[in-house]
Each structure stands twice: as C-alpha cells, then as structure tokens.
Write a protein that holds these residues in place. Sequence first.
Motif, PDB file in Angstrom:
ATOM      1  N   GLY A 298       1.237  23.790   4.662  1.00  0.00           N
ATOM      2  CA  GLY A 298       0.303  22.853   5.284  1.00  0.00           C
ATOM      3  C   GLY A 298       0.972  21.534   5.597  1.00  0.00           C
ATOM      4  N   GLY A 299       0.433  20.884   6.613  1.00  0.00           N
ATOM      5  CA  GLY A 299       0.945  19.578   6.995  1.00  0.00           C
ATOM      6  C   GLY A 299       0.413  18.495   6.074  1.00  0.00           C
ATOM      7  N   LEU A 300       0.892  17.288   6.313  1.00  0.00           N
ATOM      8  CA  LEU A 300       0.442  16.134   5.549  1.00  0.00           C
ATOM      9  C   LEU A 300      -0.565  15.390   6.403  1.00  0.00           C
ATOM     10  CD1 LEU A 300       2.804  17.029   3.904  1.00  0.00           C
ATOM     11  CD2 LEU A 300       3.795  14.754   4.044  1.00  0.00           C
ATOM     12  N   GLU A 301      -1.695  15.045   5.820  1.00  0.00           N
ATOM     13  CA  GLU A 301      -2.671  14.293   6.599  1.00  0.00           C
ATOM     14  C   GLU A 301      -3.093  13.037   5.850  1.00  0.00           C
ATOM     15  OE1 GLU A 301      -5.830  17.076   7.346  1.00  0.00           O
ATOM     16  OE2 GLU A 301      -6.712  16.824   5.373  1.00  0.00           O
ATOM     17  N   PRO A 302      -3.720  12.086   6.585  1.00  0.00           N
ATOM     18  CA  PRO A 302      -4.122  10.848   5.914  1.00  0.00           C
ATOM     19  C   PRO A 302      -5.108  11.161   4.791  1.00  0.00           C
ATOM     20  CG  PRO A 302      -4.315  10.619   8.289  1.00  0.00           C
ATOM     21  CD  PRO A 302      -4.040  12.059   8.016  1.00  0.00           C
ATOM     22  N   ARG A 303      -5.070  10.376   3.727  1.00  0.00           N
ATOM     23  CA  ARG A 303      -6.035  10.509   2.645  1.00  0.00           C
ATOM     24  C   ARG A 303      -7.447  10.494   3.223  1.00  0.00           C
ATOM     25  NH1 ARG A 303      -4.425  12.056  -2.466  1.00  0.00           N
ATOM     26  NH2 ARG A 303      -2.650  10.848  -3.188  1.00  0.00           N
ATOM     27  N   SER A 304      -8.345  11.241   2.596  1.00  0.00           N
ATOM     28  CA  SER A 304      -9.691  11.351   3.154  1.00  0.00           C
ATOM     29  C   SER A 304     -10.405   9.996   3.196  1.00  0.00           C
ATOM     30  CB  SER A 304     -10.513  12.350   2.336  1.00  0.00           C
ATOM     31  OG  SER A 304     -10.517  11.945   0.984  1.00  0.00           O
ATOM     32  N   ASP A 305      -9.987   9.066   2.331  1.00  0.00           N
ATOM     33  CA  ASP A 305     -10.666   7.763   2.343  1.00  0.00           C
ATOM     34  C   ASP A 305      -9.830   6.680   3.029  1.00  0.00           C
ATOM     35  OD1 ASP A 305      -8.691   7.589   0.486  1.00  0.00           O
ATOM     36  OD2 ASP A 305      -9.912   6.761  -1.124  1.00  0.00           O
ATOM     37  N   THR A 306      -8.918   7.113   3.912  1.00  0.00           N
ATOM     38  CA  THR A 306      -8.054   6.134   4.581  1.00  0.00           C
ATOM     39  C   THR A 306      -8.854   5.080   5.348  1.00  0.00           C
ATOM     40  OG1 THR A 306      -6.388   7.828   4.825  1.00  0.00           O
ATOM     41  CG2 THR A 306      -6.106   5.885   6.155  1.00  0.00           C
ATOM     42  N   ALA A 307      -9.949   5.516   5.976  1.00  0.00           N
ATOM     43  CA  ALA A 307     -10.726   4.566   6.785  1.00  0.00           C
ATOM     44  C   ALA A 307     -11.267   3.439   5.913  1.00  0.00           C
ATOM     45  CB  ALA A 307     -11.868   5.284   7.490  1.00  0.00           C
TER      46      ALA A 307
ATOM     47  N   LEU B  20       0.859  -1.183   0.000  1.00  0.00           N
ATOM     48  CA  LEU B  20       0.000   0.000   0.000  1.00  0.00           C
ATOM     49  C   LEU B  20       0.892   1.229   0.000  1.00  0.00           C
ATOM     50  CD1 LEU B  20      -2.805  -0.833   2.563  1.00  0.00           C
ATOM     51  CD2 LEU B  20      -3.081  -0.404   0.128  1.00  0.00           C
ATOM     52  N   ALA B  21       0.708   2.074  -1.007  1.00  0.00           N
ATOM     53  CA  ALA B  21       1.498   3.304  -1.101  1.00  0.00           C
ATOM     54  C   ALA B  21       0.552   4.402  -1.562  1.00  0.00           C
ATOM     55  CB  ALA B  21       2.648   3.114  -2.080  1.00  0.00           C
ATOM     56  N   THR B  22      -0.447   4.647  -0.740  1.00  0.00           N
ATOM     57  CA  THR B  22      -1.548   5.498  -1.176  1.00  0.00           C
ATOM     58  C   THR B  22      -1.331   6.982  -0.874  1.00  0.00           C
ATOM     59  OG1 THR B  22      -2.669   4.908   0.862  1.00  0.00           O
ATOM     60  CG2 THR B  22      -3.285   3.680  -1.097  1.00  0.00           C
ATOM     61  N   GLY B  23      -0.208   7.307  -0.229  1.00  0.00           N
ATOM     62  CA  GLY B  23       0.136   8.719  -0.108  1.00  0.00           C
ATOM     63  C   GLY B  23      -0.650   9.489   0.939  1.00  0.00           C
ATOM     64  N   TYR B  24      -0.721  10.791   0.716  1.00  0.00           N
ATOM     65  CA  TYR B  24      -1.287  11.698   1.730  1.00  0.00           C
ATOM     66  C   TYR B  24      -2.163  12.744   1.050  1.00  0.00           C
ATOM     67  CZ  TYR B  24       2.123  15.090  -0.029  1.00  0.00           C
ATOM     68  OH  TYR B  24       2.816  15.951  -0.837  1.00  0.00           O
ATOM     69  N   ASP B  25      -2.906  13.481   1.850  1.00  0.00           N
ATOM     70  CA  ASP B  25      -3.578  14.706   1.395  1.00  0.00           C
ATOM     71  C   ASP B  25      -2.865  15.880   2.056  1.00  0.00           C
ATOM     72  OD1 ASP B  25      -5.506  13.536  -0.161  1.00  0.00           O
ATOM     73  OD2 ASP B  25      -7.028  13.475   1.411  1.00  0.00           O
ATOM     74  N   LEU B  26      -2.756  16.985   1.323  1.00  0.00           N
ATOM     75  CA  LEU B  26      -2.226  18.194   1.960  1.00  0.00           C
ATOM     76  C   LEU B  26      -3.325  18.772   2.836  1.00  0.00           C
ATOM     77  CD1 LEU B  26       0.214  20.200   1.969  1.00  0.00           C
ATOM     78  CD2 LEU B  26      -1.082  21.554   0.316  1.00  0.00           C
ATOM     79  N   PHE B  27      -2.955  19.179   4.044  1.00  0.00           N
ATOM     80  CA  PHE B  27      -3.937  19.788   4.944  1.00  0.00           C
ATOM     81  C   PHE B  27      -4.628  20.951   4.240  1.00  0.00           C
ATOM     82  CE2 PHE B  27      -4.939  23.091   8.111  1.00  0.00           C
ATOM     83  CZ  PHE B  27      -5.851  22.396   8.883  1.00  0.00           C
ATOM     84  N   ASP B  28      -5.951  20.978   4.283  1.00  0.00           N
ATOM     85  CA  ASP B  28      -6.707  22.048   3.633  1.00  0.00           C
ATOM     86  C   ASP B  28      -6.663  23.291   4.528  1.00  0.00           C
ATOM     87  OD1 ASP B  28      -8.418  23.777   2.441  1.00  0.00           O
ATOM     88  OD2 ASP B  28     -10.200  22.527   2.664  1.00  0.00           O
TER      89      ASP B  28
ATOM     90  N   ILE C 136       4.368  30.542   6.341  1.00  0.00           N
ATOM     91  CA  ILE C 136       3.927  30.133   7.675  1.00  0.00           C
ATOM     92  C   ILE C 136       4.039  28.625   7.813  1.00  0.00           C
ATOM     93  CG2 ILE C 136       2.012  30.126   9.313  1.00  0.00           C
ATOM     94  CD1 ILE C 136       1.005  32.687   8.030  1.00  0.00           C
ATOM     95  N   HIS C 137       4.827  28.184   8.773  1.00  0.00           N
ATOM     96  CA  HIS C 137       5.035  26.753   9.021  1.00  0.00           C
ATOM     97  C   HIS C 137       3.884  26.172   9.842  1.00  0.00           C
ATOM     98  CE1 HIS C 137       9.678  26.800   8.455  1.00  0.00           C
ATOM     99  NE2 HIS C 137       9.153  27.866   7.887  1.00  0.00           N
ATOM    100  N   CYS C 138       3.875  24.862   9.898  1.00  0.00           N
ATOM    101  CA  CYS C 138       3.011  24.127  10.837  1.00  0.00           C
ATOM    102  C   CYS C 138       1.525  24.463  10.692  1.00  0.00           C
ATOM    103  CB  CYS C 138       3.419  24.364  12.296  1.00  0.00           C
ATOM    104  SG  CYS C 138       5.072  23.810  12.695  1.00  0.00           S
ATOM    105  N   VAL C 139       1.063  24.704   9.451  1.00  0.00           N
ATOM    106  CA  VAL C 139      -0.365  24.963   9.283  1.00  0.00           C
ATOM    107  C   VAL C 139      -1.085  23.614   9.305  1.00  0.00           C
ATOM    108  CG1 VAL C 139      -2.149  25.896   7.772  1.00  0.00           C
ATOM    109  CG2 VAL C 139       0.077  27.039   7.981  1.00  0.00           C
ATOM    110  N   GLY C 140      -1.847  23.382  10.369  1.00  0.00           N
ATOM    111  CA  GLY C 140      -2.534  22.095  10.542  1.00  0.00           C
ATOM    112  C   GLY C 140      -1.689  21.046  11.231  1.00  0.00           C
ATOM    113  N   SER C 141      -0.416  21.330  11.446  1.00  0.00           N
ATOM    114  CA  SER C 141       0.458  20.386  12.154  1.00  0.00           C
ATOM    115  C   SER C 141       0.840  20.957  13.510  1.00  0.00           C
ATOM    116  CB  SER C 141       1.766  20.160  11.386  1.00  0.00           C
ATOM    117  OG  SER C 141       1.540  19.516  10.181  1.00  0.00           O
ATOM    118  N   ARG C 142       1.225  20.087  14.401  1.00  0.00           N
ATOM    119  CA  ARG C 142       1.677  20.466  15.742  1.00  0.00           C
ATOM    120  C   ARG C 142       0.677  21.439  16.373  1.00  0.00           C
ATOM    121  NH1 ARG C 142       7.593  22.280  16.210  1.00  0.00           N
ATOM    122  NH2 ARG C 142       7.276  21.376  18.263  1.00  0.00           N
TER     123      ARG C 142
END
Lengths: 663, 323
Positions: free
Chosen positions: A507-516, A338-346, A395-401
Amino acid sequence: MEDNNGKGKTRERIGVYVCHCGSNIAGVVDCPAVAEYARSLPDVVLARDYKYMCSDPGQTLIKDDIKEHGLTRVVVASCSPRMHEPTFRRACEQAGLNAYLFEMANIREHCSWVTDDKAKATEKAKALVSAAVRRVVWQQPLQTREVPVTPAAMVIGGGVAGIQAALEIADAGFKVYMVERDPSIGGHMAQLDKTFPTLDCSACILTPKMVSVSQHPNIELLAYSEVVDVQGYVGNFKVKVKKKARYVDEEKCRGCGICEEKCPGRVPSEFEEGLGKRKAIYRPFPQAVPNIPVLDRDNCLYFQRGRCRVCERFCDSNAIDYEQEDRFVDLDVGAIVLATGYDLFDASADMRYGYRRLDNVISALEFERMCNASGPTAGRILMANGKEPKSVAIIHCVGSRDTNYHQYCSRVCCMYSMKFAHLVKDRVGHDTKVFEFYTDLRAFGKGYEEFYNRVQEEGVTFVRGRPAEVTDVPETIDEVGKLIVQAENTLVSRQVRIPVDMVVLSGGLEPRSDTAEVARMFNISRSQDGFFLERHPKLDPVASMTDGVFVAGCCQGPKDIPDTVAQAAAAAVRAVGLMNKGKIQVEAATSMVQAELCSGCRVCNKLCPYSAITFDEEKKVSVINDAVCKGCGVVAAACPSDAIVSRHFTDAQILAEIEGVLV
Amino acid sequence: MGKQKWALYWAASCGGCEIAVLDVNEKILDIAAAADIVLWPCAMDFKYDDVRAMADRSIDVCLFNGAIRSSEQEEIARLLRAKSRVMVAFGSCACTGGIPGLANLTTKDEILDRVYIEAQSVVGNGHPVFPQPHTRVAEGDLELPVLYEEVSKLSQVIPVDYYLPGCPPTPDLIMTAVNAIATGQLPPPGAVIAGEKTLCDVCPRVKQEKKITRIYRPHQIIPEPQKCLLEQGLICCGPATREGCGAQCIQANMPCRGCFGPPAGVIDQGAKLVSAVASIYEGDTPESVAAMLEEIVDPAGTFYRYGMADSLLKRKRVGTAGK
C-alpha cells in the motif's frame, strides 16, 4: 510637490522599474513599452526597464535614483513579492526610503508565465503597474519591531522524523517538548522488521534513539498526549496539550510490567496490526518509550464491569490510579516541528484485491510484523492455516499512482516490496516462488539499484503489470485452493494468471486521516495530495507557510527513512536558528482599532488567530495588542463599522489599486 | 431674519417620508412658523412652473425624499438644486437608494415585462402595450417620464449638502434638522444628521464574543429580549448601520434592517455585513457553510436592503454579458 492630485494627497515622486528577468518576463512582456506607459501615470517621475532588477546593479539603480531624483515612492514590476520584496525593501531602506513606501507588481507569475500572448501579457503588465503606482501613493511609512523568541521548541510526532528533530534541537542546547499521540514513541519505523536496502534491523537502529529521547536532559516527552490548541505566532507560540489519562502514575511506575503480565483482558494489538493480542493494561511493544503502560479503559474489566483491579493489587509501587483524568498543560515555545507521519493506504478500499475478504491477502505492515522476531508469529511468515507459503505475490502501487485513489508515487513501496521478496526467500526458503507485480520500478536511492539487482539474482520473478484482481475462484485444477493473481504482463502484452499461496499488498502512504484538522490548528496549508505544504518545493522544503512552523518526514509527503532523517535534521536546524537569534522582526503592517469608531459589537473578538484582540469592558471597545498582532487582516475585513484599520492594506490603498487595474 | 422658504419633494419612494414629516405632530406648527412652504406636491397645490419662475438659490432648504429613476425625477432634482441653497437628502431612498435601489438587481426591460405582460393582473394583453415617452393625439403631444435603466441615490445625480437617513427619518431627527436649519446652526456640509458610530453603540442588549451555528429569519424564533440578536442567529444589520434611530426595531425585539445606511467611513454597507456574518459563523466544513448559505434567503435583499444603489457594484450588469 505641493499641488494636489485630486485625492487630498500631496504629489509624490514615484520611480518605476520594469524587470526583464532575463527572458522570463521580457520573452513575453514588452518591458520597454510597460516602462513607457508608466511614465504617463500620475506622479511618476521616472520609469526604467532593466535586465535583472534583483541584481546588485539593479538595486544600485534604485538607490541612486532615490538619492539623485528625490524619489518618495518606488514600484518594481518583476516577480512575486514572495521572492524579492525583502530585497527591494532593503534597497529602499539603504537609500533612506522607508521600506513600506515600496510596492511590487508581479508581472512574471501573473503575466509572462501564464500566457504566450505577448499583446495581452503586456496589456496586463501595464494594468498591474498602474495599480501599483496608484496604490503606492497611499502607502505610509511603517516601523518594524523586534520581539523575543521563546528558547524552546515543540516537536509533534514521535516517529523517526520527530525523534531526529528533537535530538538535534536538544543537542544544540534548547529545550524540546515532544508530543506523541500513542503510548510510545517510535512511530511506523518501530513496527518495521528490516530496512531497505541495507537490511539493518529497524528496531536495532531506532531504539537507541528512542532511549536517547527519554534520557536527554533537554527533552520533555509528553507521550499519550495530543495538541488541542495553538495560539500565538513565530517565536511566541502558546500550545495547549492534552495529556490523556493513562491511569498509571508516571512518577511512581517503575516499568516492571507485572500489571501487564497479570491483566486478564486480551484484545487485538494495534502495534501488531491486529495479528497479535495485547492486554488491557499494556505497553505497545517491549522497547516502548516511555516504559510506562497505559490502561485501555474501553477494554478494562474494572472500568467496564466494576470489578477486577488485578493490576492495582499486584503493583508494588501503587502506581495504578483509576481516578486519573485527562490533564491539560500550557507550553510556551518559539518554534514547532510537525512530524506527524502518514497512514498506510487501507487496501480494503480497493475491493479487487480481496483484502479483509480473502484469507492470506495481507497488508505491508502486517507482513512487517510477521517477519519481526518479536512479532505475533515470532518472525515466521505463515498463512492463516499456520503453514508457510510456497509462493507469494507482492503487488506494488496499491492506492498509489492510481487516479481512483492517489495520483502520486509513494516512493517507498518498490523498495520495501523488494525487501519483502528478499525476506520471503530468506525466511521461508530460496525455493519459494516470489512474484513482484510492479508498474514501474523506482530504485532511485543510494544502494537501491544494487538491491534491485540482488533481489533479481535471488530468483524473484518481476511481472510488469498492475493486477486486475486477486481471486480464490479457480479456473484450472492447478488453481484450486490458491489465490490467483490476474494481470497483464505488459512487457509481452499477454494476460497471466498466477496461482500463489499468499498475496502482500504494498500500500501507498497517505496523509493522516486528521491532517485537515491538524493543518487548521497550526494554520498551515496542504498540497493537492493532502500532505502538508512546504513553503517552496525546492528552496524551502522544510518550512511551512506559517513562520516558525516546520515540517519533517512523511507528513510533508511520502519519503524513505534517509530522506526523513535528513529533512528532520534540516527542520531542527531551522528551529535552532530561529531560537539562536533570540529576537525576530515582526510585521509592521499590523491592524489597529480606531476607538472613536468602535461600537463594541464584538464581531471581531473571537476571530484573531493570534489572540491579539481583547474587549475593554469599561470603554466598551475592542483593543488590539500591537505586539501580538501579525497584521493578517482578518478582523479588519470582519469589522462591520470600519473601525479596524489594517495598516498597509487600508481601504484607500486597496481601492486605488483596484481603480488602477480597471483604468 | 425673515421666514425661510422650504421645498419638499417626493421622487422614487413610498411616501412614508412625507408622512414622517407630519409625524412630528403639533411641532408641524413650529415648522410652519419657521418656514413658508413653496413646493410640497404631496400636501399642497403648487406647479413646477412656479418653481421654474423663482430666482436661483431663492429656496432656503429643500427636503428631497426618494431615489432617482425617471427623467421627471432627475429634472426636478436638478431644478430644485438650482433653486435651493441647501439640499437635504431626506430618508433612505434619497440617501442610499433605499428599497427602490433593489431594482438594480434586475433591468428596465425585465421590470416592464413583469408589469405589462407577466403580472397576474394583466388581462387580454395579447399585443402588449408599453408606456411610450411620446404619444401623438389630436390635442397634441402627450409626454410621459422615461424610466431609467438604474436607480440612483440623490447625490449620484446632484450635489447634496446634508443627509437625513431613515426609512423614514424619525420625528426626533427631523426636528433636530429643522431646528438646525431654522437657527442656521448647520453642521459642516456633507454631514449625515444622525450618529457617527453604529447601532451597536447605543443598542441596550448584552453583547458577547460572537459565534453562530445557524441563521434564523425573524418569524422562526422569538428572540431573548436582553441578548444580542446577531448572537441569536438573526441577521441584525446593526453592526454596519449608522446609529441615530434610537434603536426602535431592537427595542421591539426585531433585528435592525439597516435603513440608516453605513456608519462614517464604511464604503459598502452590504459587503461589511456579509463579512461580519461570515466571520462569526462557526462552520468548518464546506457542507455546513453551504447549509448556512441556504438559510440566508435573498442575501442581496438582506444585506443590501437599503444600500444597493450606494454599493460599489451598484447594479447587475446590463446587456448580454450580464444575462
């Protein structure tokens, strides 16, 4: 041996071994006392405590006792069975005792590691040993079996992780099916302009690999396709893939691009993050692989209004096929990566920064496309009015930390933000003011710290503080017509207002919206941050909890390109290793239907995740295919008439265990 | 072989089992021909002292219906056990605790408060009076049986030889048992005089792969007569209930209520039902699962309707920890 312990069971000869695990267990649990207690339990003929049961001398102790004392059952009280159950099972087998006549009590993770209270930990350890002793009496010898492994792998996701994994597996001589949801492989990396810290052109290093994928004799690329169903188990997965209708015949299309050129439809391009336009029939970018366009039905004049067919008219190879439908293909594979990647934080979720509300506040990927020579601005960094900015805030850390969004650090934003700073200086001019608003600077990789120094030397201003807001409401004459970044410079404990022309939100990296859904489909777990969970954070970071399913790249957690490539190669090796062996041992603790008790209610029929259960219409009973059953126990739990027995987890075993805890 | 001596007794139950014995209609004459009744408080006038005066094991068969929840019931159960050669737990309450077993979801104090203080029919009870085991009056000491904290099935109090389940047992099964007893052709001790498999085995409805998306109560839909009721969203206890009733409720288009208790091998009928229903429910979000749970009104009373006293947990915890 012959007398009865009141449960219709013959007397057993049980050996109990209590492990100190150095001070890991013995530091909290009174191991000699637990062994002493074990001697008082029914059927226990000897109990010992020892410093390291998993060591060679520890295992020898068990083996010798089995031979000398005629042990018929063995209990080891030590760590989690996930760690050393195979070790001790092997030791038992080497001494001629069936592996399933061994039982483990976890007195480390469940006792010593969860409390400092020595008395209570010891008491609980005794209860767990008591449970294991009472359970092991009911255990029965089982035989493990071997099944062949299908010599083909599936890689899901065609970003750099998937590409690397697919090439490694294919080079090792195995067939690879690569499934990519989008019209082209390449993933996020194809969208990037430069890569940190070396500033290589992203496309220049990626596209050769993309081409290799398309040309490799062992790789079958299924682009614009999605996995819809996964059945089976390690070595023998059956995957159903939906090939979405492209409305272009892949066999006939020569990729000349005339259809794209002539198509009258123009819609915002996903690949360009909406900054540029694409046609209704399109390739996302010029180097797309496969080099075959996709017709976007929702924006096609012919499909929407019934006339046009321009693409069909101009296509020399008659490749346009408006009648094409989604196709489904069934594939047999032995391993899955599985190499499904990430979504950029909106960033529009964080209202304070004005993304999608204020002009010239842009996302990281928008900035990447802007910098790219083949992008919508032909590589020029431009404001909405078409002019170059004189000052830029990043601006760093948008949606992260950020406890409001994601607690974790996305690991790449510091570095790509500094890359942005460099690109602004490089493209717009060295007199352009660049401000980096950071929380902490994390430049931990090879060459990263050096890059940080370089950017500092280039005259970038670093402000340590998370901005409170970005606004276009001026307070002074200097701020008129500007975006003002309001922040506390925490190094000097002072509020600053910095007017700039452009703000880039890293923006941070977040799980793909359909990860679940994906996790459910592949039957794997997710960690608390939502990314796929690796089997062990240190010792097994590329495997998932499901045998034969491996993870690579950002779907497992944010990481940069070098780490992604390394993990993908590691995942590939694991898949290859599995296929190379050709055979795997499968669980002996399978479930079985006792036909004489089955009433044919069919409650169990749809439950098996491995499709091992079928219904015999003639005899009106359900049947389990032993070769396919993994012994997960789902149907045994569901069977309302107890007709299904889960071997090694029978009612008698579980009830004896419960009783043992409660004694 | 001379005429057998039979005793019939009624403990914590509704009395339906007594009526069921009469439901065999004219065959009651066969029973009369086969046996002399030595105790049947519901139908005939005998005294406990008559039984006490009998020699041990002088009664051939005792058909004991009802659960045990008072000192009197326990005393007579023990007495009849001593006097009888064969003890039959007759009906759901004696076999598995039955409907009275649901009292184990509350406590003795809560029950007494409800009956003697809170009930709408209680008037003017400013100084609540609860039944006392002993009351002194001029004529002497009056004694009432003591209500126990919990309801037990018969075999939790005395050894039982055979089980005849049902709420009430069907006339056919009663006659099967009577004939077996009369002719001495008894099954091995401990046997349940009914089928071995579950109701689904004899259910005439068409069963398919099961997936349900919502649950209905029987009054909410009129189910299709040919299709499995569980597949139609009705909680049918058939999959975890012993067959032997002749699928009477099913044929009346009503879901099985589970009165025959669990099939052979099943330890906890309610737990099995819960996992069966949970397994076929097609909910994949926490919200949809919560919605399904809302649709099951009174889960304990549904899944453990007849089996609370027979369950692994048996009862609600008593004492401060349980409250």
